[in-house]
Design a protein around this motif. Structure first.
Motif, PDB file in Angstrom:
ATOM      1  N   SER A   1     -11.116   3.809  -4.670  1.00  0.00           N
ATOM      2  CA  SER A   1     -10.316   3.065  -3.696  1.00  0.00           C
ATOM      3  C   SER A   1      -9.892   1.715  -4.256  1.00  0.00           C
ATOM      4  O   SER A   1      -8.730   1.311  -4.152  1.00  0.00           O
ATOM      5  CB  SER A   1     -11.118   2.878  -2.400  1.00  0.00           C
ATOM      6  N   ALA A   2     -10.832   1.005  -4.890  1.00  0.00           N
ATOM      7  CA  ALA A   2     -10.522  -0.310  -5.468  1.00  0.00           C
ATOM      8  C   ALA A   2      -9.473  -0.191  -6.569  1.00  0.00           C
ATOM      9  O   ALA A   2      -8.577  -1.034  -6.693  1.00  0.00           O
ATOM     10  CB  ALA A   2     -11.790  -0.954  -6.018  1.00  0.00           C
ATOM     11  N   ALA A   3      -9.575   0.871  -7.370  1.00  0.00           N
ATOM     12  CA  ALA A   3      -8.624   1.064  -8.467  1.00  0.00           C
ATOM     13  C   ALA A   3      -7.205   1.278  -7.957  1.00  0.00           C
ATOM     14  O   ALA A   3      -6.233   1.003  -8.668  1.00  0.00           O
ATOM     15  CB  ALA A   3      -9.054   2.242  -9.328  1.00  0.00           C
ATOM     16  N   ALA A   4      -7.076   1.755  -6.732  1.00  0.00           N
ATOM     17  CA  ALA A   4      -5.757   2.031  -6.162  1.00  0.00           C
ATOM     18  C   ALA A   4      -5.123   0.820  -5.483  1.00  0.00           C
ATOM     19  O   ALA A   4      -3.979   0.888  -5.022  1.00  0.00           O
ATOM     20  CB  ALA A   4      -5.866   3.178  -5.149  1.00  0.00           C
ATOM     21  N   VAL A   5      -5.844  -0.299  -5.422  1.00  0.00           N
ATOM     22  CA  VAL A   5      -5.340  -1.485  -4.720  1.00  0.00           C
ATOM     23  C   VAL A   5      -4.114  -2.072  -5.422  1.00  0.00           C
ATOM     24  O   VAL A   5      -4.070  -2.186  -6.646  1.00  0.00           O
ATOM     25  CB  VAL A   5      -6.450  -2.551  -4.612  1.00  0.00           C
ATOM     26  N   ASP A   6      -3.137  -2.445  -4.614  1.00  0.00           N
ATOM     27  CA  ASP A   6      -1.956  -3.160  -5.109  1.00  0.00           C
ATOM     28  C   ASP A   6      -2.285  -4.654  -5.078  1.00  0.00           C
ATOM     29  O   ASP A   6      -2.293  -5.277  -4.017  1.00  0.00           O
ATOM     30  CB  ASP A   6      -0.755  -2.852  -4.217  1.00  0.00           C
ATOM     31  N   LEU A   7      -2.550  -5.225  -6.238  1.00  0.00           N
ATOM     32  CA  LEU A   7      -2.959  -6.629  -6.306  1.00  0.00           C
ATOM     33  C   LEU A   7      -1.846  -7.588  -5.909  1.00  0.00           C
ATOM     34  O   LEU A   7      -2.114  -8.736  -5.563  1.00  0.00           O
ATOM     35  CB  LEU A   7      -3.444  -6.972  -7.718  1.00  0.00           C
ATOM     36  N   THR A   8      -0.610  -7.148  -5.954  1.00  0.00           N
ATOM     37  CA  THR A   8       0.497  -8.045  -5.597  1.00  0.00           C
ATOM     38  C   THR A   8       0.682  -8.163  -4.088  1.00  0.00           C
ATOM     39  O   THR A   8       1.421  -9.020  -3.625  1.00  0.00           O
ATOM     40  CB  THR A   8       1.814  -7.562  -6.228  1.00  0.00           C
ATOM     41  N   ALA A   9      -0.002  -7.292  -3.307  1.00  0.00           N
ATOM     42  CA  ALA A   9       0.171  -7.326  -1.850  1.00  0.00           C
ATOM     43  C   ALA A   9      -0.258  -8.660  -1.267  1.00  0.00           C
ATOM     44  O   ALA A   9       0.381  -9.191  -0.354  1.00  0.00           O
ATOM     45  CB  ALA A   9      -0.619  -6.188  -1.200  1.00  0.00           C
ATOM     46  N   ARG A  10      -1.353  -9.227  -1.799  1.00  0.00           N
ATOM     47  CA  ARG A  10      -1.845 -10.501  -1.265  1.00  0.00           C
ATOM     48  C   ARG A  10      -0.815 -11.615  -1.457  1.00  0.00           C
ATOM     49  O   ARG A  10      -0.665 -12.486  -0.615  1.00  0.00           O
ATOM     50  CB  ARG A  10      -3.167 -10.887  -1.936  1.00  0.00           C
TER      51      ARG A  10
END
Length: 361
Positions: free
Chosen positions: A132-141
């Motif tokens: 799940s963490a690997a799938a996070v879009d870091l640019t969303a924040r």
């Protein structure tokens, strides 16, 4: 960073050689490719830059550079999803939430060293959290900063209304907010945008381990206008109060009388692999809540909350999903939208206004 093309690649960071070996074995048994490990935060920064993994599991207490400092440097030099491994203790909850503030995407309870009958469950939870963490879009924040005007997007299920007029507040109502990976900071943003003068009764179901939800409630209590506590079995809550579902228990709405909700906590099996489950809280509320009811489904992987939102919509309540652009993981909201269970799709910074609009309408 996408993980759809192949095996998830991970870096394991812990100052204990035994723990690095244990975590590596659990992950590799679950199909995760551990490409490297590191014994402290300094080495972690170098290893991440060298191997460019999909995800990092990060210990908190380490020599030379601790986990929080390592997260901050990784996010500034080589942005990579970081999953914190936190010991199951009250004092570790504070630093875990600080790590989320610094850029970590989620956390999981650190596995114990002993081999017990619980190890298969621990492995499954760790592997699921890593994927799940690997799938996070870091640019969303970065996209959650509010623009000058919020665009209200109707879903296929119904039209969006106009913006809430300045100074206009609903006269009470019930709000249920469900979230998973990437959710704690968004939940906080939503609650701080809801004025206590609106007299809402709020329930929050955030996928989070037992022992951390109480600290999460205290954190929210200090940052929003509502009285926020961890939910207790049999208690009644009224306007101006918010409760967080405890980790390890399902939260049900049992009764709505004299403007107060009665809450029940139950054990039982996990639903969709989680406990608390958003579906249980939303579905029970759909059956018993009197007056305006709005449910919100925020960022997270899986389908928890989809059926619950459907029950609320059929009961005449309003439903809001977070949009893809601001979701760390557009999983639960996407499935609710595809099922036709959402009235509106809003960015994180527009959800509070959307809630007030639906309750006022």
């Amino acid at each position: 960073m996408s993980v759809a093309a192949g095996t998830t690649r991970a870096v394991v960071v812990d100052d204990s050689r035994f723990m690095r070996t244990l975590i590596t074995k659990l992950l590799e048994d679950g199909g995760i490719d551990v490409v490297a490990d590191a014994e402290d935060g300094v080495a972690a920064v170098d290893v991440v830059a060298e191997h460019d993994p999909d995800v990092v599991t990060m210990d908190i207490e380490m020599p030379r550079k601790n986990g929080i400092e390592a997260v901050e440097e990784i996010m500034s030099t080589h942005p990579t999803p970081v999953l914190m491994l936190s010991a199951h203790a009250e004092e570790n909850a504070d630093v875990t939430f600080e790590a989320l503030d610094r850029g970590a995407v989620d956390f999981v309870t650190k596995p114990g060293g002993e081999v017990t009958s619980e190890m298969p469950r621990v492995k499954r939870e760790l592997v699921d959290k890593v994927r799940s963490a690997a799938a996070v879009d870091l640019t969303a924040r970065e996209r959650t900063a509010a623009p000058t005007q919020v665009t209200r997007t109707p879903s296929a299920a119904g039209p969006a209304g106009g913006a809430v007029a300045p100074g206009s507040l609903p006269d009470g109502g019930t709000v249920i907010i469900g979230a998973s990976t990437g959710g704690p900071n968004v939940v906080e943003e939503v609650l701080t945008g809801l004025p206590r003068e609106a007299g809402l009764r709020i329930l929050v179901v955030q996928h989070m381990p037992e022992g951390f939800t109480g600290r999460f409630a205290k954190r929210l209590d200090g940052r929003c206008g509502y009285e926020v506590r961890e939910a207790q079995d049999g208690e009644r809550i009224g306007p101006g109060q918010a409760r967080v579902a405890p980790g390890g228990s399902h939260l049900f709405v049992d009764d709505d009388r004299a403007d107060r909700l009665r809450l029940r906590l139950r054990g039982g099996d996990r639903l969709h692999g989680v406990k608390p489950a958003i579906d249980h809280t939303m579905s029970s509320a759909a059956d018993v809540v009197r007056g305006p009811l709005t449910t919100v489904l925020l960022t997270g992987m899986g389908r928890d909350g989809v059926d619950g939102m459907g029950a609320v919509k059929r009961a005449g309540g309003a439903t809001i999903a977070q949009d893809e652009r601001t979701s760390a993981i557009f999983g639960m909201p996407k499935r609710a939208i595809e099922a036709g269970h959402t009235d509106e799709v809003l960015p994180a910074h527009g959800v509070a206004e959307g809630i007030l609009h639906t309750l006022r309408s």
